[in-house]
Design an enzyme around this catalytic site. Structure first.
Site, PDB file in Angstrom:
ATOM      1  N   THR A 105      32.140  43.337  38.093  1.00 38.45           N
ATOM      2  CA  THR A 105      31.922  43.935  39.425  1.00 38.45           C
ATOM      3  C   THR A 105      33.132  44.716  39.938  1.00 38.45           C
ATOM      4  O   THR A 105      33.043  45.919  40.179  1.00 38.45           O
ATOM      5  CB  THR A 105      31.560  42.823  40.436  1.00 38.45           C
ATOM      6  OG1 THR A 105      32.549  41.797  40.354  1.00 38.45           O
ATOM      7  CG2 THR A 105      30.195  42.246  40.128  1.00 38.45           C
ATOM      8  N   ARG A 156      24.113  35.977  39.424  1.00 33.01           N
ATOM      9  CA  ARG A 156      24.623  37.093  38.636  1.00 33.01           C
ATOM     10  C   ARG A 156      23.396  37.812  38.097  1.00 33.01           C
ATOM     11  O   ARG A 156      22.935  37.556  36.995  1.00 33.01           O
ATOM     12  CB  ARG A 156      25.522  36.595  37.488  1.00 33.01           C
ATOM     13  CG  ARG A 156      26.965  36.329  37.924  1.00 33.01           C
ATOM     14  CD  ARG A 156      27.637  37.612  38.366  1.00 33.01           C
ATOM     15  NE  ARG A 156      29.032  37.440  38.786  1.00 33.01           N
ATOM     16  CZ  ARG A 156      29.540  37.933  39.916  1.00 33.01           C
ATOM     17  NH1 ARG A 156      28.762  38.552  40.786  1.00 33.01           N
ATOM     18  NH2 ARG A 156      30.816  37.815  40.196  1.00 33.01           N
ATOM     19  N   TYR A 163      63.451  38.284  48.984  1.00 31.47           N
ATOM     20  CA  TYR A 163      62.549  39.446  49.033  1.00 31.47           C
ATOM     21  C   TYR A 163      62.595  40.216  47.716  1.00 31.47           C
ATOM     22  O   TYR A 163      61.572  40.652  47.202  1.00 31.47           O
ATOM     23  CB  TYR A 163      62.908  40.381  50.193  1.00 31.47           C
ATOM     24  CG  TYR A 163      61.871  41.451  50.391  1.00 31.47           C
ATOM     25  CD1 TYR A 163      60.777  41.235  51.244  1.00 31.47           C
ATOM     26  CD2 TYR A 163      61.933  42.661  49.704  1.00 31.47           C
ATOM     27  CE1 TYR A 163      59.800  42.190  51.405  1.00 31.47           C
ATOM     28  CE2 TYR A 163      60.958  43.627  49.859  1.00 31.47           C
ATOM     29  CZ  TYR A 163      59.888  43.389  50.705  1.00 31.47           C
ATOM     30  OH  TYR A 163      58.913  44.342  50.857  1.00 31.47           O
TER      31      TYR A 163
END
Ligand SMILES: *Cc1c(COP(=O)(O)O)cnc(C)c1O
Length: 459
Positions: free
Chosen positions: A127, A384, A74
């Protein structure tokens, strides 16, 4: 260094993934069900997938081996330290905060550096980058050179910043309202166009005068560096790795979508030189992504990324990657198909305004063209244009960008030259039939980044 005219893949194929060739009737049905939006097609129904180069690259056997070396602790995974050192060595930045992908880094950077009422100038918008700047209370200002908005301009560095535009903005709003200049190396929305080192140096000088930072969207930095090596005076004998390092050194920090250049399927990071910004980001990442030594990535993902970064700046790799895109682009030019020139580094951009000159922009010519291409051959491309550009915050009207494009994005190390030939022939067929193509109307429009989920009907 590399030869300008010939290229071949510096690898051989060890594993294959079958793809399916469908019938026109099948595609007609699939397209209708997807609301004529290529984002809503199921990938199993796609023959050659050019939707994006994001997360679609083929990993090397070294990277796959790296997955097995994942340390899934972790906290303090050894893969994180490998990644951190790789970013410091290859990309020059001091401090690293991993994220699950690029937009998470953009989110943190925007929230930390932008105050309400600020202005963020950039070499054209992207974007997600622009959306995060706006959500943090900033206003994006386009300061890219005019040539970038002209699909026929042959200017070699259409990603360059127009320093006069920046100076005007500084004079108008004051330097203290500009937290940083947001530059992208190879400008996606301009058609994958590079920024020159000379321009970045000049930008550095100007921003230093006013104490303004430069933040770098380094998603395709290796491709940009290759274009500098190819076309900028004084760089022909430098390696792509050296150019990448030099370019980054002129900026104060970077956001990275590792799903592009860096040859992994998921991952990203924020990297900065300034400790204070790093400290804030390291604190913020635990809220949104995960602990600061994994930030949304598994240990194995970080290992594959560290290896991918090293592979991505190898001259042979990048020459073949961009060489394949140039091959497709040249074929389409030879066929007389209108595309953005010069050919970009990560894809070929069809100029839908010229391709479907009889379809007005409010009938979504690029969206329509992408749909027609899928219908013809099962090749999936992306709009696009006006759909991607969204609506004006104040007036609610469509933004009408000068460039109305369909992007044929080439994944890295995935398709062969024969695939490129099939794509070119399909585009040519659609081009020959263009007079019969009408536009579309939008029948469903989501609030954010509408191009992902919008639905259309044929007129
Ligand atoms: C893909 C991309 C991003 C966003 O990264 P994600 O990993 O998709 O979140 C930002 N900037 C540019 C130029 C990109 O191409």
């Amino acid at each position: 260094m590399h030869n300008k005219h010939s290229w071949a893949e510096p690898y051989k194929i060890k594993m294959i993934e079958p793809i399916v060739i469908t019938t026109k009737e099948f595609r007609q049905k699939a397209l209708k069900e997807a609301g004529y939006n290529t984002f809503l097609l199921e990938s199993k129904d796609v023959y050659i997938d050019l939707l994006t180069d994001s997360g679609t690259s083929a990993m090397s056997d070294r990277q796959w081996a790296g997955l097995m070396m994942g340390d899934e602790a972790y906290a303090g995974s050894r893969n994180f330290y490998h990644l951190e050192k790789t970013i410091q060595d290859y990309y020059s930045y001091k401090h690293v905060v991993p994220t699950h992908q690029g937009r998470a880094a953009e989110h943190m950077l925007s929230q930390i550096l932008i105050k309400k009422g600020d202005y963020v100038p950039g070499n054209m918008y992207f974007t997600t980058t622009k959306l995060h700047q706006e959500m943090a209370g900033g206003t994006f200002v386009d300061i890219i050179v005019d040539e970038a908005h002209d699909p026929n301009s042959l200017y070699k560095f259409k990603g360059d910043v127009d320093l006069n535009k920046l100076q005007k903005l500084i004079d108008k709003v004051g330097a203290d309202k500009i937290p940083y200049v947001s530059i992208a190396s190879t400008v996606n929305m301009a058609g994958g166009q590079p920024m020159s080192m000379a321009n970045l140096k000049a930008l550095r000088e100007l921003t230093n005068k006013y104490g303004i930072k430069i933040m770098h969207d380094m998603t395709r930095i290796a491709e940009n560096a290759f274009m500098i090596q190819l076309n900028e005076e004084g760089y022909a004998n430098k390696t792509v790795a050296e150019i990448v390092h030099e370019f980054n050194s002129l900026t104060d920090g970077a956001t990275m979508s590792a799903k592009k250049d860096a040859l992994v399927n998921i991952g990203g990071f924020l990297a900065v030189n300034d400790y204070d910004t790093f400290d804030k980001a390291r604190n913020m990442v635990v809220v949104y992504e995960g602990l600061h030594t994994y930030g949304g990535m598994a240990g194995r993902d970080m290992e594959a990324l560290a290896i991918g970064i090293k592979e991505s700046v190898q001259d042979d790799h990048i020459a073949a990657r961009v060489g394949q895109v140039f091959y497709l682009g040249q074929k389409l030019l030879d066929m007389g198909v209108p595309i953005v020139k010069p050919v970009g580094t990560h894809g070929v951009f069809l100029d839908a305004k010229a391709f479907l000159a009889h379809v007005p922009q409010d009938k979504f010519p690029a969206q329509t063209l992408a749909a027609e291409l899928y219908l013809d051959s099962g090749v999936r491309a992306m709009e696009r244009g006006v759909v991607s550009a969204g609506r004006n915050k104040e007036t609610g009207e469509h933004n009408y960008p000068k460039l109305e494009l369909v992007r044929l994005t080439i994944p890295r190390r995935v398709y062969t030259q024969a695939h490129m030939d099939v794509i070119a022939e399909s585009v040519q067929r659609v081009f020959k039939n263009r007079e019969n193509i009408k536009g579309m109307k939008m029948v469903y429009e989501p609030e954010y980044l509408r191009f992902f989920q919008a639905r259309f009907e044929k007129l």
